[in-house]
Design a protein around this motif. Structure first.
Motif, short mmCIF file in Angstrom:
data_model
loop_
_atom_site.label_atom_id
_atom_site.label_comp_id
_atom_site.label_asym_id
_atom_site.label_seq_id
_atom_site.Cartn_x
_atom_site.Cartn_y
_atom_site.Cartn_z
N LEU A 158 0.83 -1.21 0.00
CA LEU A 158 0.00 0.00 0.00
C LEU A 158 0.87 1.26 0.00
CD1 LEU A 158 -2.81 1.26 0.11
CD2 LEU A 158 -2.78 1.00 2.59
N GLN A 159 1.93 1.26 0.79
CA GLN A 159 2.85 2.40 0.83
C GLN A 159 3.44 2.66 -0.56
OE1 GLN A 159 4.10 4.65 3.60
NE2 GLN A 159 4.38 5.60 1.60
N LEU A 160 3.82 1.58 -1.26
CA LEU A 160 4.39 1.74 -2.61
C LEU A 160 3.34 2.24 -3.60
CD1 LEU A 160 6.68 -1.44 -2.61
CD2 LEU A 160 7.44 0.94 -2.49
N LEU A 161 2.10 1.79 -3.42
CA LEU A 161 1.01 2.32 -4.28
C LEU A 161 0.86 3.82 -4.05
CD1 LEU A 161 -1.98 -0.21 -4.02
CD2 LEU A 161 -0.60 0.29 -6.04
N VAL A 162 0.87 4.22 -2.77
CA VAL A 162 0.77 5.65 -2.41
C VAL A 162 1.93 6.43 -3.03
CG1 VAL A 162 0.96 7.28 -0.48
CG2 VAL A 162 -0.55 5.30 -0.29
N ASP A 163 3.12 5.81 -3.08
CA ASP A 163 4.30 6.46 -3.64
C ASP A 163 4.30 6.48 -5.17
OD1 ASP A 163 5.21 6.93 -1.10
OD2 ASP A 163 6.54 5.19 -1.03
N GLY A 164 3.25 5.89 -5.77
CA GLY A 164 3.11 5.95 -7.23
C GLY A 164 3.74 4.81 -7.99
N TYR A 165 4.12 3.74 -7.30
CA TYR A 165 4.75 2.60 -7.98
C TYR A 165 3.72 1.83 -8.80
CZ TYR A 165 9.18 2.78 -5.35
OH TYR A 165 10.40 3.14 -4.83
N SER A 166 4.15 1.30 -9.95
CA SER A 166 3.32 0.39 -10.74
C SER A 166 3.44 -1.02 -10.15
CB SER A 166 3.80 0.37 -12.19
OG SER A 166 5.10 -0.20 -12.23
N TYR A 167 2.59 -1.94 -10.60
CA TYR A 167 2.67 -3.33 -10.12
C TYR A 167 4.07 -3.90 -10.38
CZ TYR A 167 -2.47 -3.60 -9.66
OH TYR A 167 -3.77 -3.41 -9.28
N LYS A 168 4.58 -3.61 -11.57
CA LYS A 168 5.90 -4.13 -11.97
C LYS A 168 6.99 -3.58 -11.05
CE LYS A 168 8.51 -4.76 -16.28
NZ LYS A 168 8.60 -4.36 -17.69
N MET A 169 6.90 -2.27 -10.74
CA MET A 169 7.91 -1.64 -9.87
C MET A 169 7.83 -2.20 -8.44
SD MET A 169 7.36 2.20 -11.31
CE MET A 169 8.32 3.16 -10.15
N ILE A 170 6.57 -2.46 -7.98
CA ILE A 170 6.40 -3.04 -6.64
C ILE A 170 7.05 -4.42 -6.60
CG2 ILE A 170 4.70 -3.94 -4.98
CD1 ILE A 170 2.79 -1.68 -5.94
N ALA A 171 6.82 -5.21 -7.65
CA ALA A 171 7.40 -6.57 -7.72
C ALA A 171 8.93 -6.48 -7.63
CB ALA A 171 6.97 -7.25 -9.01
N ALA A 172 9.52 -5.55 -8.38
CA ALA A 172 10.99 -5.40 -8.38
C ALA A 172 11.49 -4.93 -7.02
CB ALA A 172 11.40 -4.42 -9.48
N GLU A 173 10.78 -3.97 -6.43
CA GLU A 173 11.19 -3.40 -5.14
C GLU A 173 11.13 -4.45 -4.02
OE1 GLU A 173 12.28 -0.41 -2.37
OE2 GLU A 173 12.23 -0.26 -4.57
N MET A 174 10.11 -5.30 -4.07
CA MET A 174 9.90 -6.27 -2.98
C MET A 174 10.44 -7.67 -3.29
SD MET A 174 6.06 -5.12 -1.71
CE MET A 174 6.03 -6.33 -0.38
N ILE A 178 5.02 -10.67 -10.00
CA ILE A 178 3.95 -9.70 -10.24
C ILE A 178 2.59 -10.29 -9.85
CG2 ILE A 178 3.46 -10.25 -12.67
CD1 ILE A 178 3.63 -7.02 -12.99
N ASP A 179 2.43 -11.61 -9.99
CA ASP A 179 1.17 -12.26 -9.57
C ASP A 179 0.98 -12.14 -8.06
OD1 ASP A 179 0.33 -12.92 -12.07
OD2 ASP A 179 1.10 -14.97 -12.04
N THR A 180 2.09 -12.21 -7.33
CA THR A 180 2.01 -12.05 -5.87
C THR A 180 1.58 -10.63 -5.53
OG1 THR A 180 3.85 -13.61 -5.74
CG2 THR A 180 3.29 -12.43 -3.72
N VAL A 181 2.09 -9.65 -6.29
CA VAL A 181 1.68 -8.25 -6.10
C VAL A 181 0.17 -8.13 -6.30
CG1 VAL A 181 1.88 -5.88 -6.97
CG2 VAL A 181 3.92 -7.31 -6.82
#
Length: 210
Positions: A158-174, A178-181
């Motif tokens: 949720l924090q990454l969504l608030v920061d404007g991350y895309s699903y792909k960026m969240i997957a890379a960051e964490m 992407i399916d887990t995201v």
């Protein structure tokens, strides 16, 4: 010389305030009106330093007048002068750009001090109003909404969504697929009772979830 325009629907009070202010050194009332029906044109025509604004007026009241002025002029100082000291009016006035909020029972000498204070950039308030404002902001800061039982992982997403991350960026960051995201986000939406990213982000801010 501090130049003022008054908005007050009570004719006796309007006249009394005009006489008080005009009879004091360093102050001049340019005009006085009974409501805010033509407030934008009037402020433009007279170019006052300070506006003394009643709240409860017919046709167009002081809060609406305040909003109209602030839509076109953020420089003029606006002092609400009213009998109302309830939370709703105080909050409405301050959040819409009033420079100060004082009660009509304020003694004349103090009123003139408040006008001068507003003109030099201060934010004068009757003591009881200032206390209310502090309480309101304190309550707002302490008010934490539900936590919706989000897991630490979901809060991170949720924090990454608030920061404007895309699903792909969240997957890379964490370091997750992407399916887990998608799975995390689906659960977040369910727990927050929302249907979109923008709703989730709005709720995160509103309830201080991140």
């Amino acid at each position: 010389m501090i130049k003022l325009v008054l908005y007050e629907d009570n004719p006796q009070l309007r006249e009394g305030l005009t006489m008080l202010i005009n009879g004091s050194d360093g102050f001049e009332v340019l005009a006085a009106f009974k409501n805010c029906e033509n407030v934008v044109a009037e402020v433009e025509a007279y170019q006052p330093d300070v506006i003394l604004m009643d709240i409860d007026m017919p046709i167009v009241n002081g809060i609406e007048g305040l909003k109209k002025i602030r839509a076109v002029n953020t420089d003029v100082k606006i002092l609400m002068l009213t009998v109302f000291d309830d939370n709703k009016n105080v909050f409405e006035a301050i959040s819409n750009g009033a420079n100060g909020y004082i009660l009509k029972k304020t003694p004349p000498a103090r009123l003139l001090e408040y006008i001068a204070e507003a003109q030099t950039g201060g934010a004068p308030m009757t003591a009881s109003i200032a206390t209310q404002v502090l309480k309101m902001f304190s309550a707002m800061n302490n008010e934490k909404g539900e936590d919706y039982n989000l897991s630490d992982r979901e809060k991170q997403v949720l924090q990454l969504l608030v920061d404007g991350y895309s699903y792909k960026m969240i997957a890379a960051e964490m370091y997750i697929a992407i399916d887990t995201v998608r799975s995390h986000i689906k659960k977040i939406y369910e727990k927050l009772h929302v249907n979109s990213k923008s709703e989730a982000v709005a709720k995160a801010f509103k309830d201080k979830l991140v």
